[in-house]
Enzyme design. Structure first.
Site, PDB file in Angstrom:
ATOM      1  N   LYS A 190       0.867  -1.175   0.000  1.00 24.07           N
ATOM      2  CA  LYS A 190       0.000   0.000   0.000  1.00 24.07           C
ATOM      3  C   LYS A 190       0.902   1.222   0.000  1.00 24.07           C
ATOM      4  CE  LYS A 190      -3.012   2.818   2.779  1.00 24.07           C
ATOM      5  NZ  LYS A 190      -3.766   3.008   4.030  1.00 24.07           N
ATOM      6  N   GLY A 208      -8.411   9.375   9.487  1.00 26.91           N
ATOM      7  CA  GLY A 208      -8.792   9.454  10.896  1.00 26.91           C
ATOM      8  C   GLY A 208      -9.893  10.443  11.224  1.00 26.91           C
ATOM      9  N   ALA A 251      -9.574   5.654   3.818  1.00 26.42           N
ATOM     10  CA  ALA A 251      -9.478   6.830   4.695  1.00 26.42           C
ATOM     11  C   ALA A 251     -10.765   7.635   4.743  1.00 26.42           C
ATOM     12  CB  ALA A 251      -8.334   7.763   4.289  1.00 26.42           C
ATOM     13  N   GLY A 252     -11.114   8.016   5.955  1.00 28.08           N
ATOM     14  CA  GLY A 252     -12.224   8.928   6.171  1.00 28.08           C
ATOM     15  C   GLY A 252     -13.549   8.283   6.517  1.00 28.08           C
ATOM     16  N   ALA A 295      -9.813   1.542   9.010  1.00 27.65           N
ATOM     17  CA  ALA A 295      -8.977   1.235  10.169  1.00 27.65           C
ATOM     18  C   ALA A 295      -9.610   1.859  11.408  1.00 27.65           C
ATOM     19  CB  ALA A 295      -7.553   1.738   9.957  1.00 27.65           C
ATOM     20  N   SER A 296      -9.368   3.172  11.592  1.00 29.56           N
ATOM     21  CA  SER A 296      -9.860   3.849  12.801  1.00 29.56           C
ATOM     22  C   SER A 296     -11.351   3.649  13.033  1.00 29.56           C
ATOM     23  CB  SER A 296      -9.614   5.356  12.717  1.00 29.56           C
ATOM     24  OG  SER A 296      -8.351   5.633  12.217  1.00 29.56           O
TER      25      SER A 296
END
Lengths: 79, 330
Positions: free
Chosen positions: B145, B206, B232-233, B254-255
């Site tokens: 990645k 994040g 992301a986001g 992820a987050s």
């Protein structure tokens, strides 16, 4: 004995130590000459010497000079 | 990336039937292992689950790619990963430490989850390329990645550096999953540079702001000839479903999972959302309209009084009138 730097820390290794020796000493694991765990499985570690990646196949043949700067990296949580 | 006209045609990309926009509609694709191919006409068959996705020769079994950052500990991470049913999870590369040893790699190995190393934390092409080479050696995979960040405050991708890294890693035999901005022009350039998958951000890393520019994400997905993964986001399950409805092939979170109050429950929610979004995207949403359109027949309604005169502005039917069945005027 010689001293080399592993991840910024000074460590002592015997004369003619190779990268396999340095990795085994840092991980406190027994390794095969091919740089794999003696108890099987995958090691999950890579080595760079002076900002160049040393392929696992060259670990055994790379004798460390005194003062060599090694980086050992592995997977961590992130990204 | 501005005023230079391209002097050569875009390179031919390998056939990627799973993402070809001209391929058969999703509901008849006989690519799912759970679905028997059918050669006879008749009702369309429906796969039980979205089919695997091919990314540069790698087969992604589950379209939810997970991240590992943000988890409070390895046990919480394990619960979230298992609940998410992910088959590919991204990890960062850092100096070996005697405290954490190789525990993240060992965890993924034990769970049978493939590893997608990333170049998170790199600000230059040089660092990202070295990190990728170390990752390949350490984790024994060509998947990478690519993530090159412009600055610490926004964590926005540096597309210029990213383009260079993509080109060079593709030439070295890597399979680059390329994190980028939601710029459709940049997405095409990365694809031409050798990206095996283009991964536009929904919003900054994040933030959990969801998909800030659905128009761009949809445009990227509709023009790409490599898989598109929103990365992301994403903040919650509905946003993962939205990404899939917009035509993306997979989602990376992820987050949103690891920092949720209950990571295990959110992992499961994301898994369901990606699946639901994939089916919904293939099913084709109804067009938006400004006026209501009744979904029940107008004939045969039960109504009191004159059915030709719906309730007055105060909405109250005449209480003296008995209910009647309206007749079909024909």
């Amino acid at each position: 004995m010689i001293t080399v730097s592993v991840n910024g820390k000074t460590v002592e290794l015997q004369e003619d130590a190779t990268i396999v020796d340095a990795v085994a000493s840092t991980l406190e694991r027994e390794l095969t000459p091919e740089g794999r765990p003696a108890d099987g499985g995958r090691l999950g570690v890579a080595v760079s010497l002076a900002d160049a990646v040393v392929p696992r196949s060259a670990w055994q043949s790379t004798v460390l000079a005194p003062g060599a700067e090694l980086e050992l990296v592995t997977a961590v949580q992130g990204g | 990336m501005t005023a230079h006209p391209r002097t050569s045609a875009p390179p031919e990309t390998a056939a990627r039937p799973a993402t070809d926009p001209d391929a058969s509609p999703r509901w008849v694709e006989p690519t799912s292992p759970q679905t028997e191919p059918t050669s006879q006409p008749g009702p369309a068959t429906q796969p039980a689950a979205p089919p695997p996705l091919t990314i540069g020769g790698y087969t992604l079994e589950n379209r939810l790619i997970m991240g590992t950052g943000g988890a409070s500990d390895l046990a919480a991470l394990e619960h979230a990963l298992v609940a998410s049913r992910t088959t590919l999870t991204t990890v960062a590369l850092r100096r070996y430490s005697p405290e954490t040893k190789t525990s993240v790699f060992a965890l993924l190995d034990r769970l049978g989850i493939d590893v997608l190393p990333n170049t998170a934390g790199c600000y230059t092409a040089r660092d990202a390329i070295l990190t990728a080479q170390l990752a390949r050696e350490a984790l024994e995979t060509d998947l990478i990645k690519v993530e090159v960040i412009a600055d610490e405050r926004t964590l926005l991708p540096d597309v210029v550096e990213t383009l260079e890294v993509t080109e060079r890693l593709a030439a070295q035999g890597f399979v680059p999953f390329v994190y980028t901005s939601d710029d459709p022009a940049a997405a095409l350039r990365l694809e031409q540079a050798g990206a095996a998958a283009v991964m536009p951000m929904g919003s900054p890393i994040g933030t959990g702001l969801g998909i800030l520019n659905p128009y761009n994400i949809e445009l990227i997905a509709s023009r790409a000839s490599v898989p598109v993964v929103v990365d992301a986001g994403i903040g919650t399950a509905s946003e993962a479903a939205q990404a899939m409805e917009l035509g993306c092939d997979a989602v990376l979170v992820a987050s949103a999972v690891t920092r949720a109050r209950d990571p295990r429950a959110m992992g499961r929610a994301m898994s369901l959302a990606v699946e639901a979004g994939w089916f919904a995207g293939g099913a084709g949403r109804i067009p938006r309209r400004n006026e209501a359109l009744a979904s029940s027949p107008q004939e045969g309604r039960v109504a009191s009084g004159d059915a030709e005169h719906p309730p007055t502005s105060n909405g109250a039917p005449d209480p003296s009138a008995a209910p009647t069945i309206t007749e079909d005027p024909r």
